[in-house]
Motif scaffolding. Structure first.
Motif, short mmCIF file in Angstrom:
data_model
loop_
_atom_site.label_atom_id
_atom_site.label_comp_id
_atom_site.label_asym_id
_atom_site.label_seq_id
_atom_site.Cartn_x
_atom_site.Cartn_y
_atom_site.Cartn_z
N VAL A 148 0.88 -0.88 0.12
CA VAL A 148 0.07 -0.50 0.28
C VAL A 148 1.38 1.18 -0.28
O VAL A 148 1.17 2.29 -0.81
N ARG A 220 -2.02 5.59 3.68
CA ARG A 220 -2.37 4.69 3.65
C ARG A 220 -4.40 4.46 3.97
O ARG A 220 -4.72 2.61 3.68
N PHE A 224 -7.43 1.91 3.02
CA PHE A 224 -7.82 1.04 3.45
C PHE A 224 -9.29 0.58 4.18
O PHE A 224 -10.06 -0.27 3.75
N LYS A 228 -12.16 -1.52 2.81
CA LYS A 228 -13.30 -2.07 4.26
C LYS A 228 -14.62 -1.80 3.18
O LYS A 228 -15.99 -2.95 3.48
N SER A 241 -8.00 -6.39 3.49
CA SER A 241 -6.79 -5.37 3.99
C SER A 241 -6.42 -5.14 2.13
O SER A 241 -6.49 -5.42 1.46
N PRO A 242 -5.43 -3.95 2.22
CA PRO A 242 -4.69 -3.49 0.86
C PRO A 242 -3.88 -4.85 0.71
O PRO A 242 -3.92 -5.28 -0.46
N HIS A 243 -2.93 -4.83 1.63
CA HIS A 243 -2.02 -6.55 2.09
C HIS A 243 -2.61 -7.33 1.03
O HIS A 243 -2.29 -8.46 0.77
#
Length: 297
Positions: A148, A220, A224, A228, A241-243
């Motif tokens: 991110v 960041r 997120f 969500k 999540s972004p990850h």
């Protein structure tokens, strides 16, 4: 030797020779600060620290509710610090060198199925400028497997869309080139041509790709929250999540037969071991092995 002098020189070493990010440097210095506080309480000078002292410190730390991962990272930070003292000040030995880190379990990351990624992206309202930006953002996030921080820091000057590559700055300010697919290129070109010029622009941020409504780079946290909200909109209950998009990018490449070394390069992993986790989450392949070879199948 005084702690303050050693920490100051250690910080300079991490900045100039290791070229680490500010967050990583802060983490290393925080590790040393913890040991310093412990030694100060016991009236132990830096030059008196030996393996026994470090062991006692780790036992002391273990009484606090910290995870094995945090303990392992702390010990790794101290090993780096004392290794620096050996190089810079010719210390005879590293008192933390022979100490073993706690065993860490490798958690399999959560990934999204392709239909879930499609559902998330399709849930975006494209009638607004923010919607077009968000769609472009997720296409790039999933299409390139970015962190991110790499996404929000992406620069227009680092887009080489004519040859289908982008350049990002990863951990430790290390740059790498990543291929970018036609879908992400398509929406990047639409966003950059039709949407971004309509947004306000704060001075100093003209080269950033993704801007908020005030003309500054997206944070960041904002990325997120956008993800969500989309997950809630489509009723997706798994942790996201972004990850998760980065994990999905890597997992889908490995499932499709991509070379693990190539995936390692695209993700910017220093060790192939980190990338190997994605070889364990190809559920369809594992199921086919069971079906084909297990006598009870």
């Amino acid at each position: 030797m005084e702690w303050d002098v050693a920490k100051k020189d250690f910080k300079r070493y991490l900045q100039l020779e290791r070229n680490l990010s500010s967050n990583s440097i802060d983490a290393y210095l925080n590790d040393v600060h913890k040991l310093e506080a412990y030694c100060s309480y016991r009236t132990i000078s830096l030059t008196q620290v030996d393996t026994k002292i470090v062991q006692q410190f780790l036992v002391f730390i273990n009484d606090f509710p910290i995870s094995p991962f945090t303990q392992a990272r702390l010990l790794s930070g101290l090993k780096t610090f004392f290794s620096f003292l050996q190089i810079e000040y010719e210390w005879e030995k590293n008192p933390a060198e022979l100490l073993e880190s706690p065993r860490l379990s490798r958690k399999i990351p959560s990934v999204l199925h392709l239909r879930e990624i499609d559902a998330l992206i399709e849930a975006i309202d494209l009638s607004t400028n923010e919607g077009t930006r968000n769609k472009t953002m997720l296409e790039v996030l999933y299409g390139c497997g970015l962190r991110v921080s790499e996404l929000v820091g992406l620069k227009i000057s680092n887009l080489y869309l004519d040859v289908e590559f982008i350049k990002v700055e990863g951990k430790g300010n290390k740059e790498r080139l990543i291929p970018i697919g036609k879908q992400a290129i398509k929406y990047l070109e639409i966003y950059l041509k039709e949407v971004r010029p309509m947004l306000p622009l704060k001075p100093g941020f003209g080269d950033f790709v993704f801007l908020n409504r005030r003309g500054a780079p997206l944070s960041r946290v904002m990325v997120f929250l956008i993800i969500k909200d989309l997950a809630k909109k489509i009723g997706l209950t798994k942790p996201i999540s972004p990850h998760t998009f980065r994990h999905s990018f890597a997992s889908h490449l490995v499932e499709g037969g991509a070379d693990l070394r190539a995936v390692q390069d695209m993700l910017g992993h220093e060790s192939i071991t980190t990338t190997e986790i994605y070889t364990h989450i190809d559920k369809d392949y594992l199921q086919s092995v069971i079906t084909q070879y297990h006598p009870r199948s």
